[in-house]
Scaffold this active site. Sequence first.
Site, PDB file in Angstrom:
ATOM      1  N   LEU B 224       9.099  36.723  21.001  1.00 48.45           N
ATOM      2  CA  LEU B 224       9.662  37.866  21.733  1.00 48.45           C
ATOM      3  C   LEU B 224      10.276  37.478  23.089  1.00 48.45           C
ATOM      4  O   LEU B 224       9.628  36.862  23.916  1.00 48.45           O
ATOM      5  CB  LEU B 224       8.530  38.883  21.969  1.00 48.45           C
ATOM      6  CG  LEU B 224       8.945  40.249  22.511  1.00 48.45           C
ATOM      7  CD1 LEU B 224       9.826  40.985  21.540  1.00 48.45           C
ATOM      8  CD2 LEU B 224       7.711  41.062  22.855  1.00 48.45           C
ATOM      9  N   ASP B 225      11.498  37.887  23.334  1.00 47.36           N
ATOM     10  CA  ASP B 225      12.191  37.656  24.613  1.00 47.36           C
ATOM     11  C   ASP B 225      12.398  36.177  24.909  1.00 47.36           C
ATOM     12  O   ASP B 225      12.718  35.809  26.040  1.00 47.36           O
ATOM     13  CB  ASP B 225      11.439  38.300  25.799  1.00 47.36           C
ATOM     14  CG  ASP B 225      11.389  39.807  25.675  1.00 47.36           C
ATOM     15  OD1 ASP B 225      12.194  40.369  24.915  1.00 47.36           O
ATOM     16  OD2 ASP B 225      10.539  40.403  26.338  1.00 47.36           O
ATOM     17  N   GLU B 226      12.162  35.320  23.939  1.00 47.68           N
ATOM     18  CA  GLU B 226      12.357  33.893  24.180  1.00 47.68           C
ATOM     19  C   GLU B 226      13.540  33.354  23.379  1.00 47.68           C
ATOM     20  O   GLU B 226      13.757  32.161  23.315  1.00 47.68           O
ATOM     21  CB  GLU B 226      11.080  33.109  23.834  1.00 47.68           C
ATOM     22  CG  GLU B 226       9.928  33.347  24.777  1.00 47.68           C
ATOM     23  CD  GLU B 226      10.208  32.814  26.180  1.00 47.68           C
ATOM     24  OE1 GLU B 226      10.859  31.761  26.304  1.00 47.68           O
ATOM     25  OE2 GLU B 226       9.766  33.467  27.131  1.00 47.68           O
TER      26      GLU B 226
END
Lengths: 280, 280, 280, 280
Positions: B224-226
């Site tokens: 997530l979000d990476e």
Amino acid sequence: MARHIMTLRSDDRPGIVAAVSSALLEVSANIVENQQYSDEGTDLFFMRTVFDAEQADVERVVAAIESSSAVHNHDLQVRPEAERCRTLVLVSRFDHCLLDLLHRWRSGDLPIDIVGVVGNHDDCRALVEYFGLPFSVIAVTPETKADAEAQLLAMVEEKGVELVVLARYMQILSDGLCRALEGRAINIHHSFLPGFKGAKPYHQAHDRGVKLVGASAHYVTADLDEGPIIEQDVVRVTHAESPSRLVALGRDVERRVLSRAVRDHADRRVFLAGRRTIVF
Amino acid sequence: MARHIMTLRSDDRPGIVAAVSSALLEVSANIVENQQYSDEGTDLFFMRTVFDAEQADVERVVAAIESSSAVHNHDLQVRPEAERCRTLVLVSRFDHCLLDLLHRWRSGDLPIDIVGVVGNHDDCRALVEYFGLPFSVIAVTPETKADAEAQLLAMVEEKGVELVVLARYMQILSDGLCRALEGRAINIHHSFLPGFKGAKPYHQAHDRGVKLVGASAHYVTADLDEGPIIEQDVVRVTHAESPSRLVALGRDVERRVLSRAVRDHADRRVFLAGRRTIVF
Amino acid sequence: MARHIMTLRSDDRPGIVAAVSSALLEVSANIVENQQYSDEGTDLFFMRTVFDAEQADVERVVAAIESSSAVHNHDLQVRPEAERCRTLVLVSRFDHCLLDLLHRWRSGDLPIDIVGVVGNHDDCRALVEYFGLPFSVIAVTPETKADAEAQLLAMVEEKGVELVVLARYMQILSDGLCRALEGRAINIHHSFLPGFKGAKPYHQAHDRGVKLVGASAHYVTADLDEGPIIEQDVVRVTHAESPSRLVALGRDVERRVLSRAVRDHADRRVFLAGRRTIVF
Amino acid sequence: MARHIMTLRSDDRPGIVAAVSSALLEVSANIVENQQYSDEGTDLFFMRTVFDAEQADVERVVAAIESSSAVHNHDLQVRPEAERCRTLVLVSRFDHCLLDLLHRWRSGDLPIDIVGVVGNHDDCRALVEYFGLPFSVIAVTPETKADAEAQLLAMVEEKGVELVVLARYMQILSDGLCRALEGRAINIHHSFLPGFKGAKPYHQAHDRGVKLVGASAHYVTADLDEGPIIEQDVVRVTHAESPSRLVALGRDVERRVLSRAVRDHADRRVFLAGRRTIVF
């Protein structure tokens, strides 16, 4: 193997990229970076290629490209990346652009060798000498202007100067000198071009109530402030900024814009295309 | 002659540019635009070439390049520029990113065909239908999530979707769906990455007293979000901005950043290189 | 207690702030926000104060300030923050600025009530009606111009319009209409002022090879493009951008700049000071 | 009449502005600039007023305000604008921030008096001495750290230092020193906060493939990199920038951000409000 920068301007014909890349492949050169652009307006092709190759092979590369039927009316140059651009800086009394150039030069940010600084006043001597560089004064008055410019041009030739930077040099060059330095003299204009022209642009900006002020770096041409623009930037201002504060804010933009333009030129990233520049 | 976009990713070996340019020259194709990059970290070579050629010759070009000894472990794609990227947009309740995409699509700014919009709520129906596009609701609850994702994936396959845009879609995709859409799903994260993660980033930004807030568009990954960042931007804020005003300012950045990322992807300008993107 | 916005312009004399703050204290009003500026050029004082007070007390506050010996040749206005600025939007065929205003209005970003949209063409009808607002066409030809403007002005009076927004309205207003709408008509100029004036500024920008293009929102005056500037912004461009791409990039700047200017005006943050604006 | 800067922090109660403006009116002081802010989170009121008054009257103004029932738990300070902020600069080996401060100081851009520069290495001596300022070395090793900090603090007291600037000073201050310098020591962090923390942020930024890198100036607190942020900025980067190029680009942002923060502090524009700053 040494790193080289090749720049090519040519009429835009098919086969140029193939000619260049084959010539490089032939000597087992390694392409590190490549940019190209076909300009519709002028029908010119521009290319900048960074490659690693044996010094001995460079001549073969050049010969192979020049013998190709694809390149026409061209200008082809190759130079070792390590060979820095020989630069002469002209100043008057303001030292903010000069200081920025000197500091970036010393810290290795700018791929230039500064061969000297010339002022029409003596004000910047201490600064230049602190950086260990030669400073000379060539005063300019209406009577001595022709002589002064001749002296300047002689210095450019003698020292093998490739780039002249007008770092807030408050003198207008004669048409003759502009032509002699065409494509190798960069000026910083203390306004966003097109915009306020002539004297005191920051005062004009204040009177007009603009919300941004800017600066433009351009090649010097006989047509004052109309030279091809290399770089521009702006800074946001408000109604509360006095003209003198606009001047201070403008100084920051000027030095930033001028240093970027010098860097791009010295990296062989800037090409002339009529009144415009191509900047890779 | 029709305009084509070729994208090539390969192990970085000498001769790739020569192979490509010779193959194009062979069929008298005209190179309009070319960018390339050798990534040291991954030892990969990336190239994007826009050229004009007869449709009939494209296969020959591809065959010639693929038969070259210079390209290895490569991914080579050519498509007509006129063939727009088939795009599905996912939304929840916020419509600012969606509206921006729809308007740019209609005004011709974005080289995409929007094949439909899917919401997990019905809120955006009127907007989508005003633009003459099909809108469907696939509700998501913990119980229906697996079904909902299966439905979504079926729609992606059926409609030949090449790009899925999460335009403030407030659902976290399962690892399986992330993998299925790898490299073709773009999310807009309402924070400057790395930065405030998780919930209510603008409130976190307010509490921390930051002077800039931002947004990041990135490919969706299971982490997530990476995911690899495609585009980012920020806007200046002051102490006087309330969290809700930060949200409003953030909306502007989000839609700007997402639209730019979608445009770059649809123009075939974005390549994956490990955790990073190359954006030409 | 209701929130109010007070704006005051006065000759610059000592004691104004004391008069205002005492008048507010007298009725136990609570100051939420306050900005002031003394303009040296015009010797005028500008003040914007947001305060919470009983509606019944506002008249007392106004009377107290007006009876003070500190305010001279002044313009004092107080209005409830909840009373939104009655706005009429003028358009031609381009809808990007219009759409941005409509979306921000609907999402609550702009403290305005849009009382209607008038086009000199019918193109934007569907968009306006989708947002549930009345759209009317007032065609303009050289013959009908006087009539058309009279119609427009009548609509302004009838509907109690406080702000007219020219959202890429491709008609030049007559001097008479400019005067009638002085200080309450905002235009978006598709160029950075001062800069390229007249027709096709993005084409001029391309020919000149600029590295930034911009837009300016200004009050409409009889002196075309010379009205007081409210807001400006720029976007970075390169040699590779075609004139039509510059137009597309320019659209983004135009709508951003116009929306900010409308917001500032509607928030009562903008004051006229000769050719300049004060923007709190 | 001399120009003064008054700063006031107080519990947020009605009547503060009236108290201040009446006190100023009483002595016929002329308000030149005024900013105020009520912070909801902390329930504090902040005010900065620039006024012209006789030196002899300042004490009366202060007494009048302090006797008002409106101000509580307050901090009120008045000082002549001409009295520049006595500043000590700490450096290690990098000189870009230092040079920027020195140049702005000399050109009158920064309202500070630099009382000296301290390095934990000798590298910057020549630069500092060129500017005619005293340079001293206070070396820091794990063994000497306590002594070194004591020496530093002694110098701060002796020289009446009001502001300590850590211009890329590569030492972490002890909790004790942080507390002793609370609200009067500014650090430049070579990353956008929150963001990459700890060592080599530009390398982390490169690995993460960010499209912007930034810098943050903040007050020093015992909680490393968590001090209240005064100013931040970013610069756009691409995949093609190497970590060392990011470092060079970052240097530009760092020096710009640090100089702005120092200027704001020295102009008495920055107030502490918990973890945040109010910057007028």
